[in-house]
Design a protein around this motif. Structure first.
Motif, PDB file in Angstrom:
ATOM      1  N   GLN A 130      48.580  19.501 -28.699  1.00  0.00           N
ATOM      2  CA  GLN A 130      49.014  19.278 -27.353  1.00  0.00           C
ATOM      3  C   GLN A 130      50.548  18.908 -27.208  1.00  0.00           C
ATOM      4  OE1 GLN A 130      46.466  19.806 -24.580  1.00  0.00           O
ATOM      5  NE2 GLN A 130      45.105  17.876 -25.127  1.00  0.00           N
ATOM      6  N   LEU A 131      50.834  17.860 -28.071  1.00  0.00           N
ATOM      7  CA  LEU A 131      52.239  17.663 -27.911  1.00  0.00           C
ATOM      8  C   LEU A 131      53.172  18.519 -28.333  1.00  0.00           C
ATOM      9  CD1 LEU A 131      53.978  16.495 -30.629  1.00  0.00           C
ATOM     10  CD2 LEU A 131      52.359  15.077 -31.065  1.00  0.00           C
ATOM     11  N   MET A 132      52.908  19.567 -29.340  1.00  0.00           N
ATOM     12  CA  MET A 132      53.754  20.516 -29.644  1.00  0.00           C
ATOM     13  C   MET A 132      53.967  21.583 -28.366  1.00  0.00           C
ATOM     14  SD  MET A 132      55.409  19.798 -32.515  1.00  0.00           S
ATOM     15  CE  MET A 132      56.204  21.401 -32.896  1.00  0.00           C
ATOM     16  N   THR A 133      53.087  21.601 -27.566  1.00  0.00           N
ATOM     17  CA  THR A 133      53.167  22.589 -26.421  1.00  0.00           C
ATOM     18  C   THR A 133      54.316  22.232 -25.544  1.00  0.00           C
ATOM     19  OG1 THR A 133      51.717  21.397 -24.942  1.00  0.00           O
ATOM     20  CG2 THR A 133      50.819  23.414 -26.069  1.00  0.00           C
ATOM     21  N   LEU A 424      48.194  16.011 -17.764  1.00  0.00           N
ATOM     22  CA  LEU A 424      47.825  17.263 -17.787  1.00  0.00           C
ATOM     23  C   LEU A 424      47.702  17.827 -19.234  1.00  0.00           C
ATOM     24  CD1 LEU A 424      50.093  19.515 -18.207  1.00  0.00           C
ATOM     25  CD2 LEU A 424      50.679  18.689 -16.010  1.00  0.00           C
ATOM     26  N   GLY A 425      46.941  18.645 -19.616  1.00  0.00           N
ATOM     27  CA  GLY A 425      46.566  18.966 -20.943  1.00  0.00           C
ATOM     28  C   GLY A 425      45.677  20.217 -21.059  1.00  0.00           C
ATOM     29  N   PHE A 426      45.468  20.763 -22.334  1.00  0.00           N
ATOM     30  CA  PHE A 426      44.819  22.125 -22.215  1.00  0.00           C
ATOM     31  C   PHE A 426      43.674  22.220 -23.306  1.00  0.00           C
ATOM     32  CE2 PHE A 426      49.284  21.853 -21.613  1.00  0.00           C
ATOM     33  CZ  PHE A 426      49.648  22.268 -20.338  1.00  0.00           C
ATOM     34  N   GLY A 427      43.257  21.154 -23.563  1.00  0.00           N
ATOM     35  CA  GLY A 427      41.945  20.886 -24.548  1.00  0.00           C
ATOM     36  C   GLY A 427      40.660  21.614 -23.864  1.00  0.00           C
ATOM     37  N   ARG A 428      39.693  21.890 -24.699  1.00  0.00           N
ATOM     38  CA  ARG A 428      38.659  22.299 -24.195  1.00  0.00           C
ATOM     39  C   ARG A 428      37.323  21.545 -24.623  1.00  0.00           C
ATOM     40  NH1 ARG A 428      40.163  28.724 -24.504  1.00  0.00           N
ATOM     41  NH2 ARG A 428      40.380  28.769 -22.039  1.00  0.00           N
ATOM     42  N   ASP A 429      36.224  21.391 -23.721  1.00  0.00           N
ATOM     43  CA  ASP A 429      35.033  20.675 -24.079  1.00  0.00           C
ATOM     44  C   ASP A 429      34.676  20.808 -25.755  1.00  0.00           C
ATOM     45  OD1 ASP A 429      35.301  19.731 -21.807  1.00  0.00           O
ATOM     46  OD2 ASP A 429      33.727  20.677 -21.085  1.00  0.00           O
ATOM     47  N   ASP A 430      34.684  22.067 -26.225  1.00  0.00           N
ATOM     48  CA  ASP A 430      34.168  22.211 -27.554  1.00  0.00           C
ATOM     49  C   ASP A 430      35.073  22.067 -28.888  1.00  0.00           C
ATOM     50  OD1 ASP A 430      35.694  24.274 -27.218  1.00  0.00           O
ATOM     51  OD2 ASP A 430      34.332  25.889 -27.569  1.00  0.00           O
ATOM     52  N   ASP A 431      36.445  21.245 -28.482  1.00  0.00           N
ATOM     53  CA  ASP A 431      37.386  21.044 -29.347  1.00  0.00           C
ATOM     54  C   ASP A 431      37.126  20.341 -30.366  1.00  0.00           C
ATOM     55  OD1 ASP A 431      39.153  22.856 -28.370  1.00  0.00           O
ATOM     56  OD2 ASP A 431      40.499  21.245 -27.459  1.00  0.00           O
ATOM     57  N   GLU A 443      44.898  30.324 -27.423  1.00  0.00           N
ATOM     58  CA  GLU A 443      44.843  30.516 -26.130  1.00  0.00           C
ATOM     59  C   GLU A 443      45.549  29.385 -25.295  1.00  0.00           C
ATOM     60  OE1 GLU A 443      41.837  31.220 -23.570  1.00  0.00           O
ATOM     61  OE2 GLU A 443      42.958  32.320 -21.849  1.00  0.00           O
ATOM     62  N   CYS A 444      45.036  28.155 -25.821  1.00  0.00           N
ATOM     63  CA  CYS A 444      45.630  27.043 -25.068  1.00  0.00           C
ATOM     64  C   CYS A 444      46.964  26.588 -25.740  1.00  0.00           C
ATOM     65  CB  CYS A 444      44.345  25.853 -25.531  1.00  0.00           C
ATOM     66  SG  CYS A 444      42.682  26.173 -24.642  1.00  0.00           S
ATOM     67  N   PHE A 445      47.099  26.724 -26.895  1.00  0.00           N
ATOM     68  CA  PHE A 445      48.284  26.232 -27.401  1.00  0.00           C
ATOM     69  C   PHE A 445      49.444  27.475 -26.624  1.00  0.00           C
ATOM     70  CE2 PHE A 445      51.651  26.776 -31.132  1.00  0.00           C
ATOM     71  CZ  PHE A 445      52.069  25.655 -30.716  1.00  0.00           C
TER      72      PHE A 445
END
Lengths: 461, 461
Positions: A130-133, A424-431, A443-445
């Protein structure tokens, strides 16, 4: 047009961005285990070098624990405003039990799965990926435009997974340096895996432990049963009184500072079409158990709670023992919203418990921490810009959502630095963050990097 | 006069009686530890030999566990009535922690103390010293009169301290042999250390374990708190509902079979001048906690209870964990009086719990045993004779008292052999039975022997 070539550059550079993330993921920066202290420092140094390569004035700053990474870049033509701060953390959770991992947690791999390609490694989602995005978005911007879109400060912590002991002192000591127009925090997720979301409400948390004491020693229930007060009975009655039949909490002044949702937010939440039945059904439930005039989404995002997290007393082993115990214990926590004052609430709770003590009983309280709710100031232009940017990137309207849990950093930016924060972030529940086989969807990255470019274009264009 | 020379003989023979008790106390007959099985058999054999020396037809009778000692003696001129059975137990509690003993628990010693001379050893009071009071009374009677005062059966168990697994089958298989007019049980104490007492009311016991289940797994209270049902909250509410504000138990039909005290017994209890303040003050309390229209003595002797003996659920370790647990547990027991039917009550309790379950919750019950209350038939002439005898020996009126605990043997005599039982004994509250440094006061031993002589004289004179 400043944005399109940046997005094109991001797409073209994705393989290299992935390589860089993999390099960071190979560093086992487990902050809670002293054996990995050198790795934490190495991760900080890696980030400093990477940020320097983008033209940031970056340094690894020592603390009594793991170092902070702080980096600054000027805006175009040295403009001092706007000035955005970006926060993330480079430390990761421990990996045990290692036997439940399908591969070395620190040997990251891009894997094909039925749901798409994923980056598999500890920290892939929480929070290195996430921080690298954000950093990759800055890299692409710099490559295309030769400068940052505006003045940027990057602030990366190495103790988030171990209680952030150095965070508050560091923020206090470096307040002038860290203060910006707004803090952007990338440590949250999408809503139900697909909809972009900006967290604007975080519940606070108040923890209390109660010990009720009655007889001076454990008694035999044949000898004393009926005549001697039983502390478990006293504790049960007090805990049972915390809620009325409609699910409302009965502690006096408990709802002081709790406000109703603004109509606009309520409308957004309704538009999310949250699947309440699935949310409860996933854990074997069918009926929401909170205040009966609220939806489950309101219950977990916008309403305070009183929850018994643990209870114990008397004989709890196999078989039976007719003991009448001298004490009984419970751990109780409150999720706070809006303007509820944790310290005032602690006092109200303790007074309320004491008022219910029968003769011969005493109570002892143990403080297990307190943090107020976080209420983001969505009037700040960054929110609207971020909503539009995220909606465009993800093809679905972004929503202002709540978060039932607590993310203390947002509150610290406000209380220590006087600045608002936007999560705001781009994680998913199944991470599977904090669990074996953590992953971050490619895709999230990718769309995460593009999202940040859009957000900054919207705010500076 | 048949009694006076017997009492004289008892006084003269006390040193020898003490030697015999010491010999029995030297045998470490710990029934619960298989390592002491041979010692249990040796204690049984010692008693058989001693009883044979008094002319009893005595034998050690094998069981799947430790042996029973059964001995019979004819009455004068072979008269078959009256026929009294005497019960005691020769096994003892374990002695750990041994480090808390001032001397070897199986090396008995007569010690001077500020409160008088005591016999210090494991089993001195519970129950070897007590059972020998009866045998020594028989010995003196035989020495003086050449025969027993009436037909006597002696029945000594070796498993009382380990759950009496062989007792019921043995009583069933030997019912004809064991049946007598009344059973005399010597395993209780004086009332407040000085007043002789006959236990005529024993509370029964019903044990239940409840498990309340809600969510299918432990949840995070940030994620689900407010929306998901918390089983600890459900359990607390149910347990809190067991009593009303006046201390009465609210389970429907709970008081079925509970009767008021006869006026005569109530008057006797009042005459005991029980020191309620001291009883409660000894354990740090000042206010009786049971039904508010009852005295503490009534509460513990003649009133039923509902008691929570253990409770547990969620996180109970150090620190804090914001878990919303999937289940919660409690161990609950009921002390029963009068004609309360344990099995009916179990059903009423379970129905009452089930009726309070909210949606999505389930309950599982575990049966932890049941025994009805014991109500002695004080119309039997032995009671009045014993009261007069004890009053004469101790210089204080003997009282019919209750016992808050359960002594199952009394119920078995009734249910299996159809015979009444009378419980009287000479223990004191500070005998430290089941604890390190157990003792039996020499005065209790001496006057106990004299008491039995008086009881039998009164019943046969």
């Amino acid at each position: 047009m400043t944005l399109d070539p940046v997005l094109t550059r991001i797409d073209a550079d994705l393989p290299q961005a992935l390589d860089r993330l993999m390099a960071l993921l190979r560093i086992p920066s487990i902050s809670t285990d002293p054996a990995y202290a050198a790795d934490c420092a190495r991760a900080a140094d890696w980030l400093v070098e990477d940020l320097k390569s983008l033209g940031f004035d970056a340094s690894s700053r020592p603390t009594p624990g793991h170092p902070m990474v702080v980096a600054h870049a000027e805006g175009p033509k040295g403009r001092a405003t706007p000035h955005f701060l970006f926060y993330g953390h480079y430390d990761v959770q421990p990996v045990d039990p290692l036997s439940l991992w399908d591969r070395d947690p620190f040997d990251p791999e891009l894997q094909e799965t039925p749901k798409g390609r994923v980056i598999r490694a500890r920290g892939a989602s929480d929070d290195k990926g996430q921080l690298m995005t954000f950093i990759e978005a800055m890299r692409a911007w710099k490559a295309v435009h030769g400068e940052m879109p505006c003045r940027i400060t990057i602030f990366l912590e190495g103790e988030e997974e171990s209680g952030s002991p150095s965070l508050i002192p560091f923020m206090q000591e470096n307040a002038e340096e860290l203060r910006a127009d707004i803090a952007m925090i990338c440590d949250t997720g999408l809503f139900q895996d697909t909809a972009p979301a900006i967290v604007t409400m975080l519940r606070g948390l108040l923890g209390e432990e109660i010990t009720i004491r009655g007889p001076s020693k454990d008694l035999h229930s044949g000898m004393y049963g009926g005549a001697a007060i039983n502390p478990i009975r006293v504790l049960s009655r007090i805990l049972a009184n915390m809620h009325d039949a409609a699910g409302r909490i009965t502690i006096p002044h408990f709802y002081d500072g709790v406000t109703e949702l603004p109509d606009e937010i309520r409308a957004q939440w309704q538009a999310l079409a949250f699947d309440h039945a699935r949310f409860l059904g996933d854990v074997g439930l069918s009926q929401p158990a909170g205040e009966q005039d609220r939806t489950p989404l309101e219950m977990i995002w916008s309403r305070p709670t009183a929850e018994i997290n643990g209870i114990w007393g008397g004989y709890t082993g196999d078989g039976f023992k007719t003991v009448l115990p001298s004490e009984a214990h419970a751990k109780v926590s409150f999720r706070l919203v809006g303007g509820q004052d944790p310290q005032a609430l602690r006092t109200h709770f303790r007074d309320w418990v004491r008022a219910q003590l029968p003769p011969d009983c005493s109570v002892e309280f143990q403080d297990h921490g307190a943090s107020p709710a976080g209420q983001m100031q969505i009037g700040h232009p960054a929110f609207d810009a971020a909503r539009r940017a995220l909606s465009a990137e993800w093809g679905r309207p972004a929503a202002y959502v709540g978060c039932g849990g607590s993310i203390p950093i947002a509150g610290y930016f406000k209380s220590i630095l006087g600045m608002d924060a936007m999560l705001l972030g781009f994680g998913r529940d199944d991470d599977q963050i904090h669990s074996p086989n953590e992953k971050y969807d490619l895709e999230c990255f990718h769309k995460g990097i593009r999202s940040w470019a859009r957000v900054l274009a919207g705010l500076t264009g």
